[in-house]
Design a protein around this motif. Structure first.
Motif, short mmCIF file in Angstrom:
data_model
loop_
_atom_site.label_atom_id
_atom_site.label_comp_id
_atom_site.label_asym_id
_atom_site.label_seq_id
_atom_site.Cartn_x
_atom_site.Cartn_y
_atom_site.Cartn_z
N SER A 160 5.48 -8.08 9.54
CA SER A 160 5.67 -9.53 9.54
C SER A 160 6.98 -9.88 8.88
CB SER A 160 4.52 -10.23 8.80
OG SER A 160 4.70 -10.08 7.41
N VAL A 161 7.51 -11.04 9.25
CA VAL A 161 8.72 -11.56 8.61
C VAL A 161 8.42 -13.01 8.23
CG1 VAL A 161 11.15 -12.13 8.91
CG2 VAL A 161 10.23 -10.06 9.96
N LYS A 162 8.48 -13.27 6.93
CA LYS A 162 8.13 -14.62 6.46
C LYS A 162 9.31 -15.29 5.78
CE LYS A 162 3.25 -13.78 5.99
NZ LYS A 162 2.39 -12.91 5.22
N ALA A 163 9.22 -16.59 5.68
CA ALA A 163 10.23 -17.32 4.91
C ALA A 163 9.94 -17.09 3.43
CB ALA A 163 10.16 -18.80 5.25
N PRO A 164 10.99 -17.02 2.61
CA PRO A 164 10.73 -16.84 1.18
C PRO A 164 10.10 -18.11 0.61
CG PRO A 164 13.06 -17.24 1.55
CD PRO A 164 12.42 -17.14 2.90
N GLU A 165 9.45 -17.96 -0.53
CA GLU A 165 8.92 -19.15 -1.19
C GLU A 165 10.08 -20.05 -1.57
OE1 GLU A 165 6.22 -18.52 -4.50
OE2 GLU A 165 5.36 -16.83 -3.39
N SER A 215 0.88 -1.17 0.00
CA SER A 215 0.00 0.00 0.00
C SER A 215 0.91 1.22 0.00
CB SER A 215 -0.91 0.00 1.24
OG SER A 215 -0.14 0.33 2.38
N ALA A 216 0.32 2.41 0.11
CA ALA A 216 1.12 3.63 0.02
C ALA A 216 2.13 3.74 1.16
CB ALA A 216 0.20 4.85 0.01
N ASP A 217 1.91 3.03 2.27
CA ASP A 217 2.88 3.12 3.37
C ASP A 217 3.46 1.77 3.78
OD1 ASP A 217 0.83 1.90 4.74
OD2 ASP A 217 0.55 3.49 6.22
N THR A 218 3.13 0.72 3.05
CA THR A 218 3.57 -0.62 3.46
C THR A 218 4.29 -1.32 2.30
OG1 THR A 218 1.69 -0.71 4.96
CG2 THR A 218 2.80 -2.79 4.50
N PHE A 219 5.48 -1.80 2.61
CA PHE A 219 6.35 -2.30 1.55
C PHE A 219 6.98 -3.62 1.96
CE2 PHE A 219 6.43 2.29 2.12
CZ PHE A 219 5.83 2.70 0.93
N VAL A 220 7.36 -4.42 0.95
CA VAL A 220 7.94 -5.73 1.20
C VAL A 220 9.40 -5.71 0.75
CG1 VAL A 220 7.73 -8.20 0.71
CG2 VAL A 220 5.67 -6.76 0.80
N ARG A 221 10.28 -6.23 1.62
CA ARG A 221 11.70 -6.25 1.25
C ARG A 221 12.40 -7.47 1.85
NH1 ARG A 221 15.51 -4.05 5.21
NH2 ARG A 221 16.82 -4.03 3.38
N PRO A 222 13.38 -8.00 1.15
CA PRO A 222 14.14 -9.13 1.70
C PRO A 222 15.18 -8.65 2.72
CG PRO A 222 14.86 -8.64 -0.54
CD PRO A 222 13.83 -7.63 -0.19
N VAL A 223 15.42 -9.47 3.73
CA VAL A 223 16.51 -9.23 4.68
C VAL A 223 17.29 -10.53 4.85
CG1 VAL A 223 15.46 -7.30 5.95
CG2 VAL A 223 14.87 -9.63 6.59
N TYR A 224 18.40 -10.50 5.55
CA TYR A 224 19.20 -11.71 5.76
C TYR A 224 19.46 -12.44 4.44
CZ TYR A 224 18.45 -11.03 10.76
OH TYR A 224 18.43 -10.53 12.03
N GLY A 266 17.97 -12.52 1.74
CA GLY A 266 16.78 -13.08 1.10
C GLY A 266 16.23 -14.30 1.82
N ASN A 267 16.79 -14.65 2.98
CA ASN A 267 16.28 -15.79 3.73
C ASN A 267 15.06 -15.43 4.57
OD1 ASN A 267 18.07 -17.91 2.93
ND2 ASN A 267 19.67 -16.74 3.96
N ALA A 268 14.71 -14.16 4.60
CA ALA A 268 13.49 -13.72 5.26
C ALA A 268 12.93 -12.55 4.46
CB ALA A 268 13.79 -13.30 6.70
N ILE A 269 11.61 -12.48 4.42
CA ILE A 269 10.95 -11.43 3.66
C ILE A 269 10.13 -10.60 4.65
CG2 ILE A 269 9.36 -10.93 1.75
CD1 ILE A 269 11.85 -12.44 0.82
N ALA A 270 10.49 -9.35 4.79
CA ALA A 270 9.84 -8.49 5.79
C ALA A 270 8.81 -7.58 5.13
CB ALA A 270 10.90 -7.65 6.50
N THR A 271 7.69 -7.41 5.82
CA THR A 271 6.70 -6.40 5.40
C THR A 271 6.78 -5.28 6.42
OG1 THR A 271 5.30 -8.11 4.47
CG2 THR A 271 4.26 -5.99 4.91
N VAL A 272 7.07 -4.08 5.94
CA VAL A 272 7.29 -2.97 6.86
C VAL A 272 6.36 -1.81 6.54
CG1 VAL A 272 9.72 -3.58 7.25
CG2 VAL A 272 9.14 -1.95 5.45
#
Ligand SMILES: Cc1cc2nc3c(=O)[nH]c(=O)nc-3n(C[C@H](O)[C@H](O)[C@H](O)COP(=O)(O)OP(=O)(O)OC[C@H]3O[C@@H](n4cnc5c(N)ncnc54)[C@H](O)[C@@H]3O)c2cc1C
Ligand SMILES: Nc1ncnc2c1ncn2[C@@H]1O[C@H](COP(=O)(O)O)[C@@H](O)[C@H]1O
Lengths: 308, 250
Positions: free
Chosen positions: B219-224, A119-128, A130-136
């Protein structure tokens, strides 16, 4: 709500990443202004006006911006940026160099390597790696984002947005461009190629990378490398794929003599089809490969070239 | 010349992280921690500048709870002269880290700040640039070569197209890339000596910097994960699979 996108270009043409970043900005559902800061950058600005989704092109043409020195460009963007809801740049070495400086000058956080916009204030990005996907979610008044090109389609062309010249010159005088050594290649750019063939430590030396050329010619592929191949001096640094190199997601990625360390996988595991060629059947690269060939690359590569 | 080297304690790069089942973050319990590899390269570069007679003092700083003292001791064992811990239990954003580091820069007045280009946990790649902005310094990011001479530093940078060299007026901020140097291992005598080097602790909230983040992790999820593929018998089979099954070549 209006969005400012910083164009990536070499003064004469826009980089592919710019089209992807505009596409990401368009998903935010607001007007998009595209800034072209450079020196003698009229041709790049004309191309910017053609990008669909852009309502206005801002051009800052001055020697101070000629080499994209972060100090000067960031000062310009921070001044302009106060009127925008979002500021986006590609997560390339140019964007990564400049945009955090903008965020700090505006006293807001930066969200790096955005791969999806929720959304306009919520974004998805990889951390570690790419072993974890964060929604911030950001509560900052201006959202400053770098965008991972491999995660977005390119905005099409066919637009004719208005072009506005800016008269803002920021020359901080703390940095000076000295020289540049750009790798010359007739091949497609790594981050834009549909097919990539990469070599690792298993290639043994730089000369052996020639074994990848014939195959790359036939597939119109870009050639990449692992960190080990770059560190050993087989190939230049700009060929490194991975967590701390380039992030790619081609239709076909062929990994040759690469073991598949997490840092390498971080840069290529979103490829559509992965092929691994490795003499060690236990190499972790086979855990992500769709197709694997276990064997000596020095036998397999000539065979593959002949078979294509 | 005094050099300031900010260092971060992160998960060891060999560890495969796991996402917590409740998707609140990654599981760091009983995980091996280490000095961020890019910070190790930063410390090494500072030590080499001291060995070359260019630097006179190396100050390392880390922001975090008491555990970061372990990484500060590592940096001292590698050759840094003294350490500063800014104590906090909060997990800070790069902006807050940069603001605190700007206060340390104001106090210490280093001629050069050398730091990692990226922390391998957050993968942010922001702090050096932000610190440079807040202090008005020039920045040489992603450095593969650093040459200090006559009040200036020339930094060769790894960029997407190859290499670029810029010249910065000192004081300046440099961020390290992988090819800058190969860090040494700390010797046992140096590890022992490091225990006696000064390590100052100051509360991070004593600098008048608002430490709360405006960015919240939802949230923090595992990648596909990818489906396991197949091992093929020969090149002919590979080519036919790529043509007929995957349809990625013609
Ligand atoms: C902070 C940090 C950042 C990093 N960033 C990156 C990054 O961005 N990108 C990256 O790639 N790495 C990165 N790395 C390095 C990574 O951890 C690995 O060390 C690296 O990817 C290994 O490269 P490799 O697979 O080519 O070499 P190796 O792991 O040595 O693997 C070589 C492979 O070649 C195979 N082989 C050898 N000879 C033959 C033959 N004749 N025929 C067929 N196969 C053969 C072997 O079986 C082996 O699997 C990073 C590391 C750190 C600490
Ligand atoms: N908590 C911290 N304490 C000290 N230095 C830090 C901290 N966090 C980040 N840094 C520095 O900033 C660099 C880049 O981190 P980042 O911008 O978060 O990817 C690291 O390599 C460190 O040099």
């Amino acid at each position: 709500m209006t969005i400012l996108v910083i164009a990536e270009h070499n003064n004469s043409s826009l980089k592919a990443d710019t089209y992807k970043t505009v596409q990401a900005a368009s998903l935010l559902g607001a007007e998009v202004h595209l800034l072209v800061a450079g020196e003698q950058c009229q041709t790049a600005a004309a191309q910017a006006a053609e990008v669909v989704g852009v309502t206005k092109v801002l051009v800052a043409d001055d020697a101070a911006y000629g080499h994209q020195l972060a100090e000067n460009v960031a000062a310009l963007v921070a001044e302009l940026g106060k009127g925008y809801s979002h500021i986006l740049a590609a997560a390339t070495t140019t964007g990564k160099n400049m945009l955090p400086r903008v965020a700090a000058l505006l006293d807001v956080a930066q969200i790096s390597d955005v791969i999806a916009i929720a959304s306009a204030d919520t974004f998805v990005r990889p951390v570690y790696a790419g072993n974890a996907i964060a929604t911030v979610q950001s509560a900052d008044s201006i959202k400053v984002l770098t965008v991972r090109s491999s995660a977005f389609a390119a905005a099409p062309t066919g637009n004719s947005a208005a072009i506005e010249k800016l008269d803002i010159v920021k020359e901080l005088g703390v940095s000076r461009f000295v020289s540049e050594e750009l790798t010359k290649s007739e091949r497609p750019e790594l981050t834009a190629a549909k097919v990539i063939i990469s070599g690792g430590r298993g290639m043994q030396n730089g000369e052996n990378f020639a074994l990848l050329n014939g195959i790359a010619d036939k597939l119109n592929a870009a050639i990449g490398a692992s960190r080990a191949a770059v560190d050993a001096g087989f190939v230049p640094n700009d060929m490194q794929v991975g967590q701390t190199g380039k992030i790619v997601a081609p239709d076909l990625y062929i990994a040759v003599g690469i073991s598949g360390a997490i840092q390498h996988l971080a840069g290529m595991k979103d490829s559509k089809v992965i092929v691994a060629i490795n003499k060690d059947a236990e190499a972790p690269i086979f855990q992500v490969a769709d197709y694997g060939l276990v064997g000596d690359l020095f036998t397999i590569l000539p065979e593959l070239e002949a078979a294509l | 010349m005094k050099i300031l080297v900010p260092v971060k304690r992160v998960i060891d790069y060999n560890v495969k992280v796991r996402v917590k089942p409740d998707n609140s973050g990654v599981d760091l319990a009983n995980v091996k921690m280490a000095l961020n590899p890019f910070c190790e390269i930063a410390v090494e570069e500072a030590v080499r500048l001291k060995e070359a007679g260019i630097a006179t003092e190396i100050v390392v700083v880390s922001i975090g709870n008491k555990l970061v003292q372990e990484q500060l001791r590592t940096a001292l064992a590698l050759g840094a002269d003294r350490a500063i811990q800014l104590d906090t239990e909060l997990t800070l954003d790069s902006l807050q880290v940069a603001k605190l580091l700007a206060k340390v820069v104001a106090n210490e007045q280093p001629q050069l700040v050398i730091m990692g280009k990226q922390a391998i946990d957050s993968d942010n790649n922001q702090t050096a640039q932000m610190l440079a902005a807040l202090t008005g310094m020039g920045q040489g990011t992603f450095a593969s070569k650093v040459v200090v001479a006559e009040g200036k530093v020339q930094v060769t940078r790894e960029i997407d197209g190859g290499l670029q060299t810029v010249e910065l007026t000192l004081p300046a901020v440099v961020s390290t890339d992988l090819r800058l140097n190969e860090p040494r291992y700390a010797s046992l005598p140096n590890i022992m000596k490091a225990k006696k080097k000064p390590l100052d602790v100051t509360a991070a909230d004593s600098f008048g910097v608002a430490l709360e983040s405006k960015v919240q992790t939802l949230s923090v999820k595992a990648p596909e994960s990818r489906k396991a593929g197949v091992v093929l018998s020969d090149v002919a089979e590979l080519v036919s699979k790529l043509k007929d099954e995957a349809k990625v070549i013609s």
